[in-house]
Design a protein around this motif. Structure first.
Motif, mmCIF file in Angstrom:
data_model
loop_
_atom_site.group_PDB
_atom_site.id
_atom_site.type_symbol
_atom_site.label_atom_id
_atom_site.label_comp_id
_atom_site.label_asym_id
_atom_site.label_seq_id
_atom_site.Cartn_x
_atom_site.Cartn_y
_atom_site.Cartn_z
ATOM 1 N N GLY A 91 0.343 -1.383 0.278
ATOM 2 C CA GLY A 91 0.002 -0.200 0.052
ATOM 3 C C GLY A 91 1.424 1.409 0.376
ATOM 4 O O GLY A 91 2.048 0.876 0.213
ATOM 5 N N PRO A 131 -2.762 -0.319 -7.826
ATOM 6 C CA PRO A 131 -3.705 -1.315 -7.624
ATOM 7 C C PRO A 131 -4.975 -1.395 -6.961
ATOM 8 O O PRO A 131 -4.374 -1.377 -6.067
ATOM 9 N N ALA A 132 -6.376 -2.256 -7.079
ATOM 10 C CA ALA A 132 -6.642 -1.463 -6.595
ATOM 11 C C ALA A 132 -7.388 -2.124 -5.307
ATOM 12 O O ALA A 132 -7.569 -2.025 -3.915
ATOM 13 N N GLU A 133 -6.458 -3.448 -5.227
ATOM 14 C CA GLU A 133 -5.959 -4.657 -3.729
ATOM 15 C C GLU A 133 -5.174 -3.590 -3.059
ATOM 16 O O GLU A 133 -5.170 -4.163 -1.948
ATOM 17 N N TYR A 134 -4.383 -2.740 -3.101
ATOM 18 C CA TYR A 134 -3.761 -2.246 -2.279
ATOM 19 C C TYR A 134 -4.269 -0.538 -1.991
ATOM 20 O O TYR A 134 -4.375 0.075 -2.311
ATOM 21 N N SER A 163 -8.445 4.602 1.051
ATOM 22 C CA SER A 163 -8.968 4.140 1.525
ATOM 23 C C SER A 163 -9.253 3.921 2.559
ATOM 24 O O SER A 163 -9.876 3.592 3.256
#
Length: 316
Positions: A91, A131-134, A163
């Motif tokens: 992240g 990327p969205a997962e981070y 986030s």
């Protein structure tokens, strides 16, 4: 409850992160800031400030370490954020809270709290590049000179796709003077839906509970308090008593024993002296010892003094 170790410039390096996360209680660490101006930085810059990138982006104790970026140009921050994630950062954290004059003069850190639209563009560019997962988190103060833009800034950061938002509950003008205005964090939480982490003036478990109550969030970030009391996170989490002074001395010795290449120990001798400035707030023994240690410049001399003090503890 999430407890995060704060990114304290000039003090919380990878060695300090290693020690404090071994003691336990932390869920996440944030690095000292990587300064981004007008270029894509080489991998060595990220690895120097975050050696944990070589080990899955975690400390030896297994706690994730998120790279922090500081800058003002959305596109360059986005490129460097993508680079940091490629290198292994779990992240990205964006610094909009640093109060240092040299940083603010070059349009970095807390001075951006005057520019709500720019905050939005920076966070949006980084969010799109990662990327969205981070997760992409941001840290702010309540404002620069005042709190006129506090809620607008928080809303802009959320709208841009952040986030998580960490809030140091003082303005830049407040510096580090008590108190921290934790109820302001509750106002921010009423405005935005993303998780909010409370930061500022948490020195004891009792203050942590008061902060959580006034800020209406269980998630907290510890900075100076964790340096003053190395097991503060565990004390908050499990009621562990304050670490005894002989154990603190052993930590200091561990920090002093690291080999230093090229600078003959000056780097670590300076940092251990900075650490003492916080330890003095919780341990009277630290104030007395610092009067001797502050004159020493070589790691081996500091280590010898610490060994002598530890021996005295066990023989008195």
């Amino acid at each position: 409850m999430q407890i995060v170790l704060a990114p304290m410039e000039g003090v919380v390096d990878h060695l300090m992160r290693d020690m404090l996360t071994r003691i336990g209680g932390f869920d996440l660490c944030i690095t000292e800031f990587v300064r981004v101006v007008d270029q894509r930085l080489p991998a060595r810059v990220f690895r120097r400030l975050c050696p944990e990138l070589e080990y899955g982006g975690k400390t030896p104790a297994g706690v994730p370490v998120r790279v922090q970026l500081l800058g003002q140009e959305p596109n360059w921050l986005a490129e460097n954020a993508a680079k940091a994630v490629q290198l292994g950062s779990p992240g990205i954290d964006l610094n909009f809270g640093c109060p240092a004059k040299t940083v603010n003069k070059s349009r970095g850190g807390a001075v951006l709290l005057k520019e709500t639209e720019q905050l939005y563009h920076i966070v949006k560019a980084v969010r799109q590049a990662v990327p969205a997962e981070y997760p992409v988190s941001a840290k702010i103060r309540l404002g620069y000179d005042d709190t006129a833009l506090t809620l607008d800034n928080a809303s802009a950061i959320e709208a841009a796709g952040a986030s998580v938002l960490t809030v140091h509950a003082r303005t830049k003008a407040d510096g580090y003077k008590p108190p921290a205005y934790w109820p302001w964090i509750a106002h921010i939480r009423q405005r935005i839906a993303i998780p909010v982490i409370a930061n500022g003036e948490i020195w004891t478990p009792a203050q942590a509970r008061q902060c959580q109550q006034e800020a209406t969030t269980q998630d907290i970030m510890l900075g100076r308090g964790a340096l003053a009391l190395p097991n503060l996170a565990q004390s908050i989490r499990s009621g562990q008593p304050a670490m005894p002074w002989p154990e603190v001395l052993q930590l200091l010795m561990q920090y002093s024993e690291f080999e230093v290449v090229g600078d003959k120990g000056k780097y670590y001798s300076n940092r251990i002296k900075q650490w003492f400035s916080y330890l003095k707030l919780q341990y009277p023994e630290a104030a007395e010892l610092f009067s001797q240690l502050r004159l020493l410049k070589r790691n081996e001399d500091i280590l010898r003094l610490l060994q002598q003090q530890l021996s005295n503890c066990y023989h008195n």
